[in-house]
Enzyme design. Structure first.
Site, mmCIF file in Angstrom:
data_model
loop_
_atom_site.group_PDB
_atom_site.id
_atom_site.type_symbol
_atom_site.label_atom_id
_atom_site.label_comp_id
_atom_site.label_asym_id
_atom_site.label_seq_id
_atom_site.Cartn_x
_atom_site.Cartn_y
_atom_site.Cartn_z
ATOM 1 N N HIS A 42 0.851 -1.192 0.000
ATOM 2 C CA HIS A 42 0.000 0.000 0.000
ATOM 3 C C HIS A 42 0.889 1.245 0.000
ATOM 4 O O HIS A 42 2.079 1.155 0.266
ATOM 5 C CB HIS A 42 -0.914 0.004 1.244
ATOM 6 C CG HIS A 42 -0.141 0.112 2.515
ATOM 7 N ND1 HIS A 42 0.372 -0.992 3.179
ATOM 8 C CD2 HIS A 42 0.261 1.191 3.245
ATOM 9 C CE1 HIS A 42 1.035 -0.598 4.244
ATOM 10 N NE2 HIS A 42 0.979 0.734 4.315
ATOM 11 N N HIS A 128 5.534 5.825 -1.012
ATOM 12 C CA HIS A 128 6.292 4.616 -1.319
ATOM 13 C C HIS A 128 5.494 3.387 -0.882
ATOM 14 O O HIS A 128 4.533 3.494 -0.128
ATOM 15 C CB HIS A 128 7.645 4.633 -0.588
ATOM 16 C CG HIS A 128 7.506 4.577 0.885
ATOM 17 N ND1 HIS A 128 7.233 5.705 1.646
ATOM 18 C CD2 HIS A 128 7.549 3.542 1.756
ATOM 19 C CE1 HIS A 128 7.143 5.354 2.911
ATOM 20 N NE2 HIS A 128 7.318 4.040 3.016
#
Length: 184
Positions: A42, A128
């Site tokens: 995620h 990220h």
């Protein structure tokens, strides 16, 4: 055991497969103590911590309008990188290319959470996908520039923000509790 919650962008399984293929191609020389389960990939927008059910419900409801302001968009994977010491990193991650709508969405979510007096991370947003934690190799870690051909031109659609609950004793450990749709 306390449950922790966060708001994030879920990574679709096809994108997760590309990341997993990249990790597999490098795993013989990478020695991290933990690799993140592909279903747990995620992009975190905001970490909330331990939150009672009533406050979580109010926050979820309050996020509907700000999220509707942002149209759905596409993210593209970019370079891989690390957090921590170059030789012995804490985190290995895959980045996403700069995207104005991503930053607008993050700001809307962050500001809504701030209005609810959540204690939020104030460091600059660095979107990220964490893929591994805690380097344990005998030699220093090395991330070669050309080590990520599986990530090139990999895009994924973002149509909602997901409220996740952390289940520390399960694998995968992140459970989607609620989807908050974007504007379309």
């Amino acid at each position: 055991m306390q449950k922790h919650y966060f708001l994030a962008l879920d990574v679709p399984i096809e994108t997760a497969k590309s990341i997993t293929k990249w990790i597999s191609a490098n795993q013989d020389r990478w020695h991290f103590s933990r690799y993140v389960h592909p279903f747990d990939y995620h992009v975190t927008l905001v970490f909330l911590g331990n939150v009672d059910a009533k406050r979580l419900a109010l926050l979820s409801e309050s996020l509907l309008e700000p999220c509707r302001k942002i149209p759905s968009f596409s993210l593209e994977l970019s370079e891989a990188g690390i957090f921590g010491k170059r030789e012995h990193p804490r985190i290995l991650w895959v980045g996403v290319k700069e995207n104005e709508l991503l930053y607008q969405l993050r700001n809307e979510v962050y500001n809504t959470c701030k209005a609810f007096d959540f204690s939020l991370d104030e460091r600059p947003f660095r979107p990220h996908i964490t893929v591994a934690r805690k380097w344990e190799g005998q030699l220093s870690f090395s991330l070669e520039e050309k080590s990520a051909p599986y990530l090139l031109n990999e895009h994924f659609h973002v149509g909602s923000v997901t409220l996740f609950q952390t289940n520390i004793d399960q694998m995968p450990k992140y459970e989607a509790i609620k989807q908050i749709p974007l504007g379309g």
